[in-house]
Scaffold this motif. Structure first.
Motif, PDB file in Angstrom:
ATOM      1  N   THR A  97      -0.393  18.487  32.978  1.00  0.00           N
ATOM      2  CA  THR A  97      -0.698  18.777  34.125  1.00  0.00           C
ATOM      3  C   THR A  97       0.327  19.896  35.642  1.00  0.00           C
ATOM      4  N   PRO A  98      -0.632  20.837  36.560  1.00  0.00           N
ATOM      5  CA  PRO A  98       0.141  21.363  37.191  1.00  0.00           C
ATOM      6  C   PRO A  98       1.320  20.217  37.905  1.00  0.00           C
ATOM      7  N   ALA A  99       0.966  19.302  38.417  1.00  0.00           N
ATOM      8  CA  ALA A  99       1.814  18.541  38.684  1.00  0.00           C
ATOM      9  C   ALA A  99       3.192  18.007  37.559  1.00  0.00           C
ATOM     10  N   ASP A 100       2.756  18.277  36.408  1.00  0.00           N
ATOM     11  CA  ASP A 100       3.845  17.993  35.617  1.00  0.00           C
ATOM     12  C   ASP A 100       4.604  18.994  35.443  1.00  0.00           C
ATOM     13  N   ALA A 101       4.159  20.353  35.591  1.00  0.00           N
ATOM     14  CA  ALA A 101       5.066  21.605  35.610  1.00  0.00           C
ATOM     15  C   ALA A 101       5.615  21.606  36.762  1.00  0.00           C
ATOM     16  N   ALA A 102       5.216  20.839  37.395  1.00  0.00           N
ATOM     17  CA  ALA A 102       6.372  21.153  39.256  1.00  0.00           C
ATOM     18  C   ALA A 102       7.469  20.245  38.715  1.00  0.00           C
ATOM     19  N   ALA A 103       7.360  19.281  38.009  1.00  0.00           N
ATOM     20  CA  ALA A 103       8.200  18.570  38.280  1.00  0.00           C
ATOM     21  C   ALA A 103       9.365  18.403  36.735  1.00  0.00           C
ATOM     22  N   THR A 108      14.763  21.019  36.099  1.00  0.00           N
ATOM     23  CA  THR A 108      15.425  22.235  35.488  1.00  0.00           C
ATOM     24  C   THR A 108      16.000  22.955  36.337  1.00  0.00           C
ATOM     25  N   ARG A 109      15.398  23.544  37.658  1.00  0.00           N
ATOM     26  CA  ARG A 109      16.435  24.487  37.953  1.00  0.00           C
ATOM     27  C   ARG A 109      17.085  24.144  39.478  1.00  0.00           C
ATOM     28  N   PHE A 110      17.901  24.704  39.874  1.00  0.00           N
ATOM     29  CA  PHE A 110      18.828  24.056  40.990  1.00  0.00           C
ATOM     30  C   PHE A 110      18.112  24.299  42.586  1.00  0.00           C
ATOM     31  N   PRO A 111      18.433  24.222  43.528  1.00  0.00           N
ATOM     32  CA  PRO A 111      17.654  24.223  45.171  1.00  0.00           C
ATOM     33  C   PRO A 111      18.020  25.833  44.525  1.00  0.00           C
ATOM     34  N   PRO A 112      16.897  26.905  45.554  1.00  0.00           N
ATOM     35  CA  PRO A 112      15.381  26.042  46.380  1.00  0.00           C
ATOM     36  C   PRO A 112      14.564  25.756  45.778  1.00  0.00           C
ATOM     37  N   LEU A 113      14.365  25.999  44.723  1.00  0.00           N
ATOM     38  CA  LEU A 113      13.397  26.191  43.684  1.00  0.00           C
ATOM     39  C   LEU A 113      13.295  24.993  43.140  1.00  0.00           C
ATOM     40  N   GLY A 114      14.193  24.440  42.639  1.00  0.00           N
ATOM     41  CA  GLY A 114      14.165  22.255  41.718  1.00  0.00           C
ATOM     42  C   GLY A 114      15.209  21.945  43.074  1.00  0.00           C
ATOM     43  N   VAL A 140      11.378  25.879  28.519  1.00  0.00           N
ATOM     44  CA  VAL A 140       9.837  26.107  27.440  1.00  0.00           C
ATOM     45  C   VAL A 140       9.328  24.815  28.044  1.00  0.00           C
ATOM     46  N   ALA A 141       7.213  25.066  27.926  1.00  0.00           N
ATOM     47  CA  ALA A 141       6.603  24.309  28.217  1.00  0.00           C
ATOM     48  C   ALA A 141       5.719  23.544  27.552  1.00  0.00           C
ATOM     49  N   GLN A 142       5.692  22.269  26.809  1.00  0.00           N
ATOM     50  CA  GLN A 142       5.804  22.288  25.510  1.00  0.00           C
ATOM     51  C   GLN A 142       3.483  21.600  25.900  1.00  0.00           C
ATOM     52  N   ILE A 155      -0.250  25.609  34.643  1.00  0.00           N
ATOM     53  CA  ILE A 155       0.832  25.653  34.005  1.00  0.00           C
ATOM     54  C   ILE A 155       1.892  26.646  34.379  1.00  0.00           C
ATOM     55  N   ALA A 156       0.931  27.698  33.301  1.00  0.00           N
ATOM     56  CA  ALA A 156       1.602  29.185  32.772  1.00  0.00           C
ATOM     57  C   ALA A 156       1.606  29.891  34.523  1.00  0.00           C
ATOM     58  N   ALA A 157       0.829  29.136  35.240  1.00  0.00           N
ATOM     59  CA  ALA A 157       0.716  29.893  36.132  1.00  0.00           C
ATOM     60  C   ALA A 157       2.389  29.541  37.251  1.00  0.00           C
ATOM     61  N   THR A 158       3.127  28.143  37.058  1.00  0.00           N
ATOM     62  CA  THR A 158       3.970  27.603  38.579  1.00  0.00           C
ATOM     63  C   THR A 158       5.055  28.316  37.635  1.00  0.00           C
ATOM     64  N   GLU A 159       5.956  28.822  38.395  1.00  0.00           N
ATOM     65  CA  GLU A 159       7.497  29.472  38.869  1.00  0.00           C
ATOM     66  C   GLU A 159       8.589  28.825  38.294  1.00  0.00           C
ATOM     67  N   GLY A 160       9.336  29.170  37.318  1.00  0.00           N
ATOM     68  CA  GLY A 160      10.048  28.521  37.651  1.00  0.00           C
ATOM     69  C   GLY A 160       9.802  27.542  35.696  1.00  0.00           C
ATOM     70  N   ILE A 161       8.537  28.300  34.750  1.00  0.00           N
ATOM     71  CA  ILE A 161       8.392  27.229  33.909  1.00  0.00           C
ATOM     72  C   ILE A 161       8.550  29.233  33.249  1.00  0.00           C
ATOM     73  N   ASP A 162       9.287  28.991  32.147  1.00  0.00           N
ATOM     74  CA  ASP A 162       8.727  30.270  31.264  1.00  0.00           C
ATOM     75  C   ASP A 162       8.394  30.750  29.734  1.00  0.00           C
TER      76      ASP A 162
END
Length: 257
Positions: A97-103, A108-114, A140-142, A155-162
């Protein structure tokens, strides 16, 4: 290995063929690692402990290939120790879900993104205390379930997912398909392969998949996939052992034959 190299290769659209490794044996990478563009080290379903994983990431660095470490989950306390090993990429399973992607981004990311915690011993020793500025791993998000497929664009649109990676086996179990159903010959799987690529490329991200045959590689590349897992240590051991055993058994001639 500096993740910037893998990030640039993905940006350039360079096709990369990888080896999946499940057993805790750095010698595998020392022996055959240079034959591959990257190694997928499985910390979720493989038999690789954290100590062994660190050794194998270091070995991948030594032989000059990128390491993609699949972690057991997305919670920060789980992801953090693997991130601190300095792999080229972290693969997070079951991003539904988008919530999973945000988590995932938070872990995985340092502040301010994560909200990844600073202080990894290895990155500080090698990259200095400034590593948090520009040494974050490729993420990488499976995409492994029908629920994830419903949310794949978000999920693909989530910033921080490559990268989005199709995980076909869990998809099969949830759809009631045979576990060995071929990817390209099973309509639901072929459609999932196409949709993951479209979502990833549409969001300016990269796409990854398992592609064990030349036919699969050619088709996946036509869809835009560039991170391609070709085989595994398990497969090579089984196939090589079976072929050698068959050859040698054929040489056994009964004494009275």
């Amino acid at each position: 290995m500096d993740p910037a190299r893998l990030r640039q290769r993905l940006k350039d659209g360079e096709p990369m063929i990888g080896l999946s490794v499940n057993y805790p044996a750095a010698g595998i990478l020392e022996t055959i690692g240079r034959m591959w563009d990257f190694v997928w080290l499985d910390g979720q379903h493989g038999q690789i402990s954290q100590d062994a994983m660190l050794s194998m990431v270091r070995t991948a660095d030594l032989v000059g290939i990128d390491s993609v470490v699949r972690v057991p989950g997305s919670e920060g306390g789980i992801v953090g120790p693997y991130a601190d090993m300095m792999p080229s990429a972290l693969m997070i399973p079951m991003v539904d879900t988008p919530a999973d992607a945000a988590a995932v981004v938070q872990a995985t990311r340092f502040p301010p993104l994560g909200s990844r915690s600073f202080g990894g011993r290895r990155p500080i020793d090698i990259w200095t205390r400034e590593y948090f500025h520009d040494k974050e791993p490729v993420v990488v998000a499976q995409i492994e379930t029908p629920t994830a497929m419903e949310n794949v664009e978000a999920i693909a649109a989530t910033e921080g997912i490559d990268v989005l990676m199709l995980g076909p086996d869990d998809f099969k179990t949830r759809l009631g398909l045979p576990i060995n159903a071929p990817l390209l010959e099973t309509p639901a799987l072929a459609d999932a392969l196409r949709r993951v690529a479209e979502a990833a490329l549409g969001a300016g991200k990269a796409a990854a998949c398992i592609a064990p045959t030349a036919e699969t590689i050619r088709y996946a590349m036509s869809l835009g996939y560039r991170l391609l897992v070709g085989t595994s240590d398990v497969g090579l051991l089984r196939e090589g052992s079976r072929q050698r055993a068959d050859i040698l058994r054929e040489a056994i001639v009964p004494e009275n034959g």
